[in-house]
Design a protein around this motif. Structure first.
Motif, mmCIF file in Angstrom:
data_model
loop_
_atom_site.group_PDB
_atom_site.id
_atom_site.type_symbol
_atom_site.label_atom_id
_atom_site.label_comp_id
_atom_site.label_asym_id
_atom_site.label_seq_id
_atom_site.Cartn_x
_atom_site.Cartn_y
_atom_site.Cartn_z
ATOM 1 N N MET A 114 0.838 -1.351 -0.008
ATOM 2 C CA MET A 114 0.169 -0.113 0.034
ATOM 3 C C MET A 114 0.972 1.039 0.000
ATOM 4 S SD MET A 114 -3.142 -1.194 -0.514
ATOM 5 C CE MET A 114 -3.914 0.162 -0.465
ATOM 6 N N ARG A 115 1.905 1.406 0.602
ATOM 7 C CA ARG A 115 2.997 2.340 0.643
ATOM 8 C C ARG A 115 3.258 2.691 -0.934
ATOM 9 N NH1 ARG A 115 8.397 1.470 3.320
ATOM 10 N NH2 ARG A 115 7.443 1.215 4.990
ATOM 11 N N ARG A 116 3.691 1.646 -1.561
ATOM 12 C CA ARG A 116 3.888 1.750 -3.121
ATOM 13 C C ARG A 116 2.476 2.320 -3.785
ATOM 14 N NH1 ARG A 116 8.879 1.436 -6.204
ATOM 15 N NH2 ARG A 116 8.213 1.062 -7.980
ATOM 16 N N GLU A 117 1.339 1.744 -3.683
ATOM 17 C CA GLU A 117 0.316 2.483 -4.201
ATOM 18 C C GLU A 117 -0.127 3.912 -3.830
ATOM 19 O OE1 GLU A 117 -0.193 -0.403 -6.252
ATOM 20 O OE2 GLU A 117 -2.436 -0.029 -6.125
ATOM 21 N N ARG A 118 0.279 4.313 -2.555
ATOM 22 C CA ARG A 118 0.200 5.598 -2.296
ATOM 23 C C ARG A 118 1.024 6.531 -3.062
ATOM 24 N NH1 ARG A 118 -0.544 8.416 3.310
ATOM 25 N NH2 ARG A 118 -0.766 10.074 1.403
ATOM 26 N N GLU A 119 2.423 5.914 -3.435
ATOM 27 C CA GLU A 119 3.538 6.644 -4.116
ATOM 28 C C GLU A 119 3.049 6.908 -5.276
ATOM 29 O OE1 GLU A 119 6.857 4.418 -3.516
ATOM 30 O OE2 GLU A 119 7.331 4.942 -1.478
ATOM 31 N N HIS A 120 2.229 5.953 -5.930
ATOM 32 C CA HIS A 120 1.620 5.882 -7.389
ATOM 33 C C HIS A 120 0.543 6.919 -7.396
ATOM 34 C CE1 HIS A 120 3.643 2.219 -8.871
ATOM 35 N NE2 HIS A 120 4.305 3.038 -8.516
ATOM 36 N N GLY A 121 0.103 7.388 -6.205
ATOM 37 C CA GLY A 121 -1.222 8.114 -6.289
ATOM 38 C C GLY A 121 -2.506 7.744 -6.416
ATOM 39 N N ARG A 122 -2.659 6.316 -6.187
ATOM 40 C CA ARG A 122 -3.710 5.911 -6.316
ATOM 41 C C ARG A 122 -4.626 5.743 -5.297
ATOM 42 N NH1 ARG A 122 -3.471 -0.019 -9.319
ATOM 43 N NH2 ARG A 122 -5.548 0.403 -9.927
ATOM 44 N N VAL A 123 -4.413 5.975 -4.242
ATOM 45 C CA VAL A 123 -5.138 6.035 -2.971
ATOM 46 C C VAL A 123 -4.720 7.335 -2.049
ATOM 47 C CG1 VAL A 123 -5.886 4.004 -2.454
ATOM 48 C CG2 VAL A 123 -3.704 4.378 -1.762
ATOM 49 N N GLY A 124 -5.470 8.151 -1.609
ATOM 50 C CA GLY A 124 -5.279 9.396 -0.655
ATOM 51 C C GLY A 124 -5.352 9.051 0.730
ATOM 52 N N GLN A 125 -4.984 9.878 1.455
ATOM 53 C CA GLN A 125 -5.045 9.716 3.055
ATOM 54 C C GLN A 125 -6.506 9.261 3.418
ATOM 55 O OE1 GLN A 125 -4.454 13.624 4.903
ATOM 56 N NE2 GLN A 125 -2.265 13.574 4.316
ATOM 57 N N VAL A 126 -7.749 9.842 3.025
ATOM 58 C CA VAL A 126 -8.837 9.429 3.651
ATOM 59 C C VAL A 126 -9.249 7.966 3.409
ATOM 60 C CG1 VAL A 126 -11.332 9.888 3.613
ATOM 61 C CG2 VAL A 126 -9.766 11.644 3.146
ATOM 62 N N ARG A 127 -8.707 7.631 2.100
ATOM 63 C CA ARG A 127 -9.112 6.255 1.892
ATOM 64 C C ARG A 127 -8.192 5.334 2.683
ATOM 65 N NH1 ARG A 127 -9.445 6.424 -4.447
ATOM 66 N NH2 ARG A 127 -10.196 8.496 -4.756
ATOM 67 N N SER A 170 -14.081 -0.978 -3.924
ATOM 68 C CA SER A 170 -13.987 0.158 -4.979
ATOM 69 C C SER A 170 -13.025 1.150 -4.324
ATOM 70 C CB SER A 170 -15.341 0.587 -5.005
ATOM 71 O OG SER A 170 -15.718 1.275 -3.420
ATOM 72 N N LEU A 171 -11.903 0.661 -3.608
ATOM 73 C CA LEU A 171 -10.972 1.745 -3.115
ATOM 74 C C LEU A 171 -10.272 2.636 -4.161
ATOM 75 C CD1 LEU A 171 -9.843 2.080 -0.187
ATOM 76 C CD2 LEU A 171 -8.056 0.905 -0.873
ATOM 77 N N TYR A 172 -10.043 2.201 -5.327
ATOM 78 C CA TYR A 172 -9.254 2.903 -6.312
ATOM 79 C C TYR A 172 -10.387 3.802 -7.042
ATOM 80 C CZ TYR A 172 -5.422 -0.210 -5.531
ATOM 81 O OH TYR A 172 -4.461 -0.905 -4.855
ATOM 82 N N ARG A 173 -11.628 3.790 -6.921
ATOM 83 C CA ARG A 173 -12.543 4.522 -7.566
ATOM 84 C C ARG A 173 -12.310 4.534 -9.104
ATOM 85 N NH1 ARG A 173 -13.536 7.941 -3.140
ATOM 86 N NH2 ARG A 173 -14.111 6.359 -1.544
ATOM 87 N N THR A 174 -11.726 3.583 -9.544
ATOM 88 C CA THR A 174 -11.927 3.647 -11.239
ATOM 89 C C THR A 174 -13.198 2.983 -11.396
ATOM 90 O OG1 THR A 174 -11.053 1.474 -11.079
ATOM 91 C CG2 THR A 174 -9.524 3.129 -11.461
ATOM 92 N N PRO A 175 -13.615 3.229 -12.717
ATOM 93 C CA PRO A 175 -15.066 2.716 -13.242
ATOM 94 C C PRO A 175 -15.288 1.356 -12.918
ATOM 95 C CG PRO A 175 -14.208 4.270 -14.905
ATOM 96 C CD PRO A 175 -13.097 4.371 -13.738
ATOM 97 N N THR A 176 -14.124 0.631 -13.462
ATOM 98 C CA THR A 176 -14.392 -0.932 -13.250
ATOM 99 C C THR A 176 -14.233 -1.429 -11.867
ATOM 100 O OG1 THR A 176 -11.777 -0.960 -13.680
ATOM 101 C CG2 THR A 176 -13.251 -1.743 -15.438
ATOM 102 N N ALA A 177 -13.583 -0.486 -10.895
ATOM 103 C CA ALA A 177 -13.739 -0.904 -9.300
ATOM 104 C C ALA A 177 -14.940 -0.618 -9.089
ATOM 105 C CB ALA A 177 -12.578 -0.191 -8.810
ATOM 106 N N ILE A 178 -15.509 0.362 -9.595
ATOM 107 C CA ILE A 178 -16.989 0.644 -8.821
ATOM 108 C C ILE A 178 -17.980 -0.316 -9.286
ATOM 109 C CG2 ILE A 178 -18.863 2.475 -8.976
ATOM 110 C CD1 ILE A 178 -16.675 4.538 -8.660
ATOM 111 N N GLU A 179 -17.831 -0.743 -10.625
ATOM 112 C CA GLU A 179 -18.639 -1.704 -11.095
ATOM 113 C C GLU A 179 -18.583 -3.066 -10.491
ATOM 114 O OE1 GLU A 179 -18.299 -2.211 -15.357
ATOM 115 O OE2 GLU A 179 -19.224 -4.233 -15.317
ATOM 116 N N ALA A 180 -17.202 -3.328 -10.237
ATOM 117 C CA ALA A 180 -17.219 -4.714 -9.461
ATOM 118 C C ALA A 180 -17.857 -4.746 -8.007
ATOM 119 C CB ALA A 180 -15.615 -4.990 -9.482
ATOM 120 N N ALA A 181 -17.592 -3.463 -7.370
ATOM 121 C CA ALA A 181 -18.365 -3.449 -5.964
ATOM 122 C C ALA A 181 -19.635 -3.498 -5.921
ATOM 123 C CB ALA A 181 -17.633 -2.258 -5.374
ATOM 124 N N TRP A 182 -19.998 -2.689 -7.075
ATOM 125 C CA TRP A 182 -21.477 -2.555 -7.293
ATOM 126 C C TRP A 182 -22.211 -4.063 -7.115
ATOM 127 C CZ3 TRP A 182 -25.473 0.183 -5.543
ATOM 128 C CH2 TRP A 182 -26.647 0.153 -6.039
#
Lengths: 221, 482
Positions: free
Chosen positions: B89-102, B145-157
């Protein structure tokens, strides 16, 4: 109130619950849909209170109040607020044509009666005849979820299914043990917050709440 | 007391992490919490091993050989996943895929999820079991749906809706079960206690229970990911963050299967037929075959391994349905080794896709040269998961296969076909990923060594030698499930 009257009132209310279920199945307007859902909750709440009174099961009063506050006031309110905030258009179309849906719904009711006949026979409770109606409500909720393509209507279908399950518990056994009832209510509440968040996510990502647009995840060949 | 610690620690950790938020120490607190849970899990296992089954909290909790080993497994894998998640997850943060709140949300929900799973396992009340299962679903929906991409939201729904529908059916089944139980045990919470139900299962009305089992099967079967109720699974497992994929595949599916098996024991006791077992065998075999052939068509690496999870849950369901001491023993072992191997695979796959910034298998190459741990970890993981000796899955699949040849010889070819196709498919897909030159878009990465190595070592050891206490445990569990 003697048992005979109570049984009649129970059946009467069950008929109306089924009616609201059918109403929701074919209702196109989203506000009317939420009103129907609230009415269904109210019917269930009254029914639960009456059953609780006749059978002198006091924990049913708690379930009744819980249903009243959750399904008649809180959930419709949340849905209402979400719809206003997200400026959803009022008409929601259904997938299959309406007479067809009605017929499928009817078939589901008959199927439920057939499935529940042996179970109702075993029961001695005054509510035994409404068990099939409860299953039919669950099935119609399921049908609604399948045929609707709008996130809000799918959620209302989901909640209608939950209503059916609650009704089933009241009819079959005068309600589940209190700890289970409370737990289920808590789960519904958490689910309500989650779909609220979801509506915003879907809306911002897809610019509408049409579930049809979500078709990216398909099997590639 | 230990029970209280086991359940209290993840709950407390969830609250704490919600407060701490995205500070520097959050991943460490996550690890520490999971480690404490894991220690409590082992302590509980030791106690059950020494003193036999126990009840606590006025019969509200019940621990026997069957659920305690799953509780240990759950707390153990969630600990190693927490370790993996720190680097990942540290790496994912560096890539900017997730922010603080998430990130705050991610850690709190991770612990809540573990709590829900442990509650599922340890509760004696099948109503509470249902509630905890729903809680486990709800706590992971927004993680998918943590990454909030369209596919992630679809999958979570999809995950939310399909599992919601499925689990409603299970609640209806539970209502029917309570209906039957109330006649024998009287009303109130006691009539839903599994231990009470098990004692009187002979007196429960068979017609009601067979009907209830159909609803329970559909309900919990959706969560196990059995075909044709599996549609949500590949999406949810491939779109979420990899640590979540690892615990979903490795743990949550097991828990749902556990719930199903608990219900099956009651139904069997009532009907005295093979009705429930036959339904499970049917679903299981269908899952194995459909999943094996679906493996061939996959392009996304995490999606492929989620189909492999469907296949393996199919094998375990089939074996539980088959019944008999050998098949049941095999199924119990299979749940254990599959969970360890699959989460190890997801760890390596997660790192591999971070190195290539994609989950497409075509673009992942040269893992042996690029990062030997990831490459060899993936290779050995796949060898284990397809059932090559000397890994533990070979042992469990071999046991299940022998039992099938003995008890249901006509089904053997189908089972073998499924296993064979899965074997071929996985090898064909993984070979190009690990071999070859390092492609230009591959980036070096600091990886979490410890979880992968530990899991693979355990799978290997369990294949070579089954410790006495474990086999004794399984034997006790087999007795319970007879």
């Amino acid at each position: 109130m003697d048992l005979q009257t109570a049984a009649q009132i129970n059946s009467f209310l069950a008929a109306f619950v089924l009616l609201t279920a059918f109403g929701m199945l074919v209702q196109k307007r989203i506000y009317s849909l939420i009103h129907l859902f609230a009415w269904q909750g109210l019917l269930l709440s009254i029914n639960t209170a009456i059953v609780g009174y006749v059978a002198s099961k006091h924990h049913l009063y708690i379930s009744s109040i819980l249903t009243l506050s959750l399904k008649v006031f809180l959930l419709p309110y949340i849905l209402h607020v979400l719809i206003v905030r997200l400026r959803i258009r009022r008409e929601v179309e259904t997938l299959v044509n309406i007479p067809m849906l009605m017929l499928i719904g009817l078939a589901l009711v008959i199927f439920s009666y057939h499935l529940m006949a042996p179970v109702s026979e075993l029961s001695k409770l005054i509510t035994r005849s409404t068990l099939a109606v409860a299953l039919a409500t669950v099935m119609i909720g399921l049908l609604m979820m399948i045929t609707r393509k709008h996130a809000v209507t799918q959620i209302i279908g989901f909640l209608a299914m939950e209503n059916g399950l609650f009704f089933a518990a009241t009819s079959a056994t005068y309600g589940m043990p209190l700890v289970v009832e409370l737990g289920v209510a808590l789960d519904v509440l958490i689910a309500a917050f989650i779909f609220g968040i979801f509506f915003f996510h879907i809306h911002t990502t897809f610019d509408s709440l049409d579930v049809d647009q979500m078709a990216r995840l398909k099997e590639g060949d | 007391m230990i029970l209280l610690v086991l359940l209290g620690v993840p709950l407390a950790a969830a609250l704490l992490l919600a407060f701490v938020g995205d500070r520097k120490l959050a991943p460490e607190i996550n690890i520490l919490g999971s480690a404490a849970t894991c220690v409590a899990g082992f302590a509980l296992a030791l106690e059950v091993y020494e003193h036999g089954p126990m009840m606590a909290g006025g019969k509200f909790f019940f621990v026997d050989a069957f659920n305690v080993y799953l509780a240990v497994l759950t707390s153990f894998v969630s600990m190693t996943t927490a370790v993996f998640s720190r680097r990942y997850m540290r790496r994912e943060r560096e890539h900017g895929r997730v922010g603080q709140v998430r990130m705050r949300f991610y850690h709190a929900m991770y612990q809540l999820f573990i709590f829900a799973m442990l509650l599922c396992l340890l509760t004696n009340n099948i109503g509470v079991l249902w509630i905890a299962m729903e809680l486990a679903t709800l706590s992971t929906v927004l993680l998918v749906s943590l990454y909030r991409t369209p596919t992630a939201i679809e999958a979570a729904w999809k995950y939310f809706i399909l599992c919601g529908v499925g689990i409603s059916q299970a609640l209806f089944g539970t209502v029917l079960l309570y209906f039957a139980a109330e006649k024998v045990l009287g009303e109130g919470g006691d009539a839903l206690l599994w231990t009470n139900l098990n004692q009187v299962s002979g007196q429960l009305e068979p017609t009601v229970l067979s009907l209830a089992f159909v609803f329970l099967m559909v309900g919990y079967g959706t969560k196990v990911g059995l075909v044709p109720l599996h549609n949500w699974l590949p999406d949810a497992h491939s779109e979420g963050p990899t640590p979540i994929s690892a615990v979903l595949s490795g743990l949550l599916l097991n828990i749902a299967l556990y719930a199903l098996v608990r219900c099956k024991v009651l139904v069997d006791g009532s009907t005295h037929t093979h009705h429930a077992g036959n339904i499970m065998m049917g679903f299981g075999l269908l899952s194995i075959l459909v999943a094996a052939f679906s493996l061939l068509r996959q392009k996304d690496v995490k999606r492929m391994f989620s189909y492999s999870s469907i296949e393996h849950m199919g094998i375990a369901t089939f074996a539980f349905g088959l019944g008999g001491p050998i098949a049941t023993f095999g199924a119990l072992l299979h749940m254990l080794v599959h969970s360890l191997a699959k989460s190890a695979i997801f760890f390596t796959v997660g790192h591999a896709s971070q190195m290539h910034r994609t989950q497409e298998m075509d673009k992942i190459q040269g893992l042996f040269r690029g990062n030997p741990l990831v490459g060899w970890g993936l290779m050995f993981g796949v060898m284990a998961i397809v059932g090559m000796p000397p890994f533990g899955i070979f042992t469990s699949e071999f046991l299940i296969l022998t039992a099938t040849i003995k008890d249901a010889p006509l089904l053997t070819p189908f089972l073998l076909l499924g296993l064979g196709v899965a074997f071929a498919a996985l090898f064909r897909k993984v070979q190009p990923m690990v071999a070859g030159e390092i492609p230009s878009h591959q980036r070096p990465l600091k990886v979490a060594h410890f979880p992968v190595l530990l899991h693979m070592a355990l799978v290997l050891v369990l294949g070579l030698y089954l410790p006495d206490f474990l086999s004794q445990w399984f034997h006790t569990a087999v007795e319970l499930l007879k």
